[in-house]
Design a protein around this motif. Structure first.
Motif, PDB file in Angstrom:
ATOM      1  N   GLY A   1       1.094  -1.529   0.031  1.00  0.00           N
ATOM      2  CA  GLY A   1      -0.156   0.509  -0.047  1.00  0.00           C
ATOM      3  C   GLY A   1       0.885   1.522  -0.123  1.00  0.00           C
ATOM      4  O   GLY A   1       0.320   2.350  -0.161  1.00  0.00           O
ATOM      5  N   ALA A   2       2.131   1.201  -0.262  1.00  0.00           N
ATOM      6  CA  ALA A   2       2.760   2.298  -0.271  1.00  0.00           C
ATOM      7  C   ALA A   2       3.362   3.304  -1.228  1.00  0.00           C
ATOM      8  O   ALA A   2       4.183   2.638  -2.257  1.00  0.00           O
ATOM      9  CB  ALA A   2       4.287   1.956   0.210  1.00  0.00           C
ATOM     10  N   LYS A   3       1.720   3.822  -2.346  1.00  0.00           N
ATOM     11  CA  LYS A   3       2.339   4.389  -3.503  1.00  0.00           C
ATOM     12  C   LYS A   3       3.827   5.027  -3.599  1.00  0.00           C
ATOM     13  O   LYS A   3       4.387   4.753  -4.512  1.00  0.00           O
ATOM     14  CB  LYS A   3       1.025   5.024  -3.656  1.00  0.00           C
ATOM     15  N   GLU A   4       3.656   6.241  -2.635  1.00  0.00           N
ATOM     16  CA  GLU A   4       4.847   7.136  -2.621  1.00  0.00           C
ATOM     17  C   GLU A   4       6.211   6.673  -2.683  1.00  0.00           C
ATOM     18  O   GLU A   4       7.138   6.471  -3.379  1.00  0.00           O
ATOM     19  CB  GLU A   4       5.300   7.907  -1.931  1.00  0.00           C
ATOM     20  N   GLU A   5       6.527   5.286  -2.277  1.00  0.00           N
ATOM     21  CA  GLU A   5       8.003   4.197  -2.201  1.00  0.00           C
ATOM     22  C   GLU A   5       7.712   3.700  -3.648  1.00  0.00           C
ATOM     23  O   GLU A   5       8.869   3.858  -4.407  1.00  0.00           O
ATOM     24  CB  GLU A   5       7.817   3.480  -1.424  1.00  0.00           C
ATOM     25  N   ALA A   6       6.447   3.362  -4.259  1.00  0.00           N
ATOM     26  CA  ALA A   6       6.690   2.486  -5.179  1.00  0.00           C
ATOM     27  C   ALA A   6       6.848   3.219  -6.555  1.00  0.00           C
ATOM     28  O   ALA A   6       6.789   3.196  -7.392  1.00  0.00           O
ATOM     29  CB  ALA A   6       5.078   1.667  -5.588  1.00  0.00           C
ATOM     30  N   ILE A   7       6.527   5.029  -6.211  1.00  0.00           N
ATOM     31  CA  ILE A   7       6.526   5.740  -7.720  1.00  0.00           C
ATOM     32  C   ILE A   7       7.518   6.673  -7.442  1.00  0.00           C
ATOM     33  O   ILE A   7       8.824   5.752  -8.516  1.00  0.00           O
ATOM     34  CB  ILE A   7       5.944   7.423  -6.949  1.00  0.00           C
ATOM     35  N   VAL A   8       9.336   5.861  -6.549  1.00  0.00           N
ATOM     36  CA  VAL A   8      10.229   6.552  -6.221  1.00  0.00           C
ATOM     37  C   VAL A   8      10.975   5.221  -7.180  1.00  0.00           C
ATOM     38  O   VAL A   8      11.625   5.688  -8.349  1.00  0.00           O
ATOM     39  CB  VAL A   8      10.830   5.998  -5.037  1.00  0.00           C
ATOM     40  N   ASP A   9      10.278   3.890  -7.103  1.00  0.00           N
ATOM     41  CA  ASP A   9      10.862   3.306  -7.632  1.00  0.00           C
ATOM     42  C   ASP A   9      10.536   3.222  -9.111  1.00  0.00           C
ATOM     43  O   ASP A   9      11.307   3.095 -10.042  1.00  0.00           O
ATOM     44  CB  ASP A   9      11.371   1.830  -7.186  1.00  0.00           C
ATOM     45  N   PHE A  10       9.438   3.208  -9.331  1.00  0.00           N
ATOM     46  CA  PHE A  10       9.424   3.532 -11.383  1.00  0.00           C
ATOM     47  C   PHE A  10       9.938   4.603 -11.513  1.00  0.00           C
ATOM     48  O   PHE A  10      10.467   4.547 -13.024  1.00  0.00           O
ATOM     49  CB  PHE A  10       7.502   3.655 -10.739  1.00  0.00           C
TER      50      PHE A  10
END
Length: 428
Positions: A170-179
């Motif tokens: 559920g950690a959207k911000e961290e996912a965006i960093v890796d994308f």
């Protein structure tokens, strides 16, 4: 006497248990894997090194694709990897990290990072999201370490996997960093950029499909001018078709984005393997070359000598027939003798050529270390990714050329992620 006998038996058992798996030991399991019979692929895995790094990670990877939830061995291996992780430097690769297992195997960066991402995904599957986040942070630290430009290891596919792990927690911000990091590493990919700009909806799904049966090593003598190093150099050969993959869910059809680049995992493994034990391996390989040269040289000499002697015998027989024919005034016998002499020369040439050819083949087989090269198999050659704005109900995979063999796992995580596998080859 009894103690001595038990000691011998224990030593024999230990040697048997620590024998290393070779390419031939994987043949049955790989055939099942290519047919997406993952249960059979798991049960057919080599039994040579069941508890080693390679065996544990291979089984955990296959079990995850099969929807498994048991991962205690992987959990233990991850803790061990933290204790055994080493940071080093060499002349040509200024800094890198690696792990040496008890059986002498040096795990590469991609294998170590994937191990922790995979463990995180297992935690997410059983809804232990805090532990999943711990593994995600650890993997992210390894990918983002402050190495030199030459030594830093980062990879767009691993970033996509890490982003998918963050999504499950559920950690959207961290996912965006890796994308975004994946976009920097692979700027030509419009699909990855779209994920960095427009996140997967909370009520949608992210689709991640492993493609290809996994690359295989083969000899590449021309890859290095160093004679000794060049002969034992390898390259990896991929066999996946890189097809256009479609996901169909009821009346909805979407084209998944093909993302290449996973072969970098394998190539990095070769670099890492050469750098860590260069002198030791070269020394061993030089001994192998010397032994092979002596063995095949002796055998080849005997074969060539035998061929020449046999040919000379036939020629002598023909000459004798010519002589007798001349003595008794028999043109037929003399003619037969000439034919025999010619046949002797021809057979001798063919036998010598066959002996030389067989010697070459034997030397090549002895020096081909690709059959014994150790690495984690079953990793993808490439991946497909996609997203749906709504949750999928009964998705199937197909291609622009027709049906494909595949396996899809149920969606998992707080933001749903669905994993799958497509061998993407003609039926074996």
């Amino acid at each position: 006497m009894r103690v001595l006998l038990l000691s011998v038996l224990f030593l024999f058992f230990s040697i048997q248990c620590t024998s290393l798996a070779k390419r031939k030991d994987y043949e049955e399991s790989l055939q099942f894997y290519k047919k997406v019979e993952i249960d059979n692929a798991i049960t057919s895995l080599p039994r040579n090194e069941r508890r080693g790094f390679i065996a544990v990670l291979e089984k955990a990877h296959l079990s995850f694709l099969n929807g498994g939830t048991k991962f205690s061995d992987l959990e233990s291996l991850a803790e061990e990897s933290k204790e055994r992780l080493r940071f080093s430097a060499t002349r040509s690769l200024k800094s890198f990290f690696y792990m040496e297992s008890e059986d002498g195997y040096y795990a590469s960066e991609a294998e170590i990072i994937y191990l922790h991402i995979l463990l995180g995904l297992y935690y997410a599957r059983v809804e232990d999201y805090e532990k999943a986040k711990i593994q995600a942070r650890y993997a992210g630290n390894l990918l983002s370490g402050e190495w030199s430009a030459e030594g830093q290891f980062d990879d767009p596919t691993l970033r996509l996997l890490l982003a998918s792990l963050w999504l499950t927690t559920g950690a959207k911000e961290e996912a965006i960093v890796d994308f975004r990091k994946a976009t920097q590493l692979k700027p030509q990919s419009h699909s990855i950029r779209s994920f960095a700009m427009e996140m997967v909806p909370t009520d949608g799904e992210f689709i991640f499909i492993f493609g290809g049966p996994g690359a295989e090593p083969e000899m590449d003598p021309s890859a290095n001018l160093n004679f000794i190093r060049g002969l034992r150099n390898l390259k990896f050969r991929a066999s996946g078709n890189q097809s256009t993959l479609l996901l169909v869910d009821q009346s909805k059809t979407m084209t998944l984005s093909l993302e290449k680049g996973t072969l970098g995992w394998y190539e990095r493994h070769l670099i890492r393997d050469n750098e860590i034990s260069e002198l030791i391996q070269d020394s061993k390989y030089f001994q192998l070359i010397s032994a092979t040269a002596i063995k095949e040289g002796t055998k080849g000499t005997l074969k060539v000598t035998g061929s020449i002697l046999a040919s000379a015998t036939i020629i002598a027989l023909g000459a004798g027939m010519v002589y007798v024919g001349a003595e008794v005034n028999s043109e037929d016998l003399a003619g037969l003798g000439i034919i025999t002499i010619i046949a002797g020369f021809q057979l001798g040439t063919e036998w010598v050529s066959a002996s030389v050819r067989q010697t070459k083949e034997n030397i090549k087989e002895d020096l081909d270390i690709s059959n014994e090269y150790r690495y984690v198999r079953f990793f993808p050659e490439y991946v497909w990714i996609g997203k749906s704005k709504t949750k999928l109900k009964s998705p199937i995979l197909t291609s622009n050329k027709g049906p494909v063999t595949y396996h899809l796992t149920p969606a998992m995580g707080k933001i749903k992620v669905r994993f799958g596998f497509v061998p993407d080859i003609q039926n074996p």
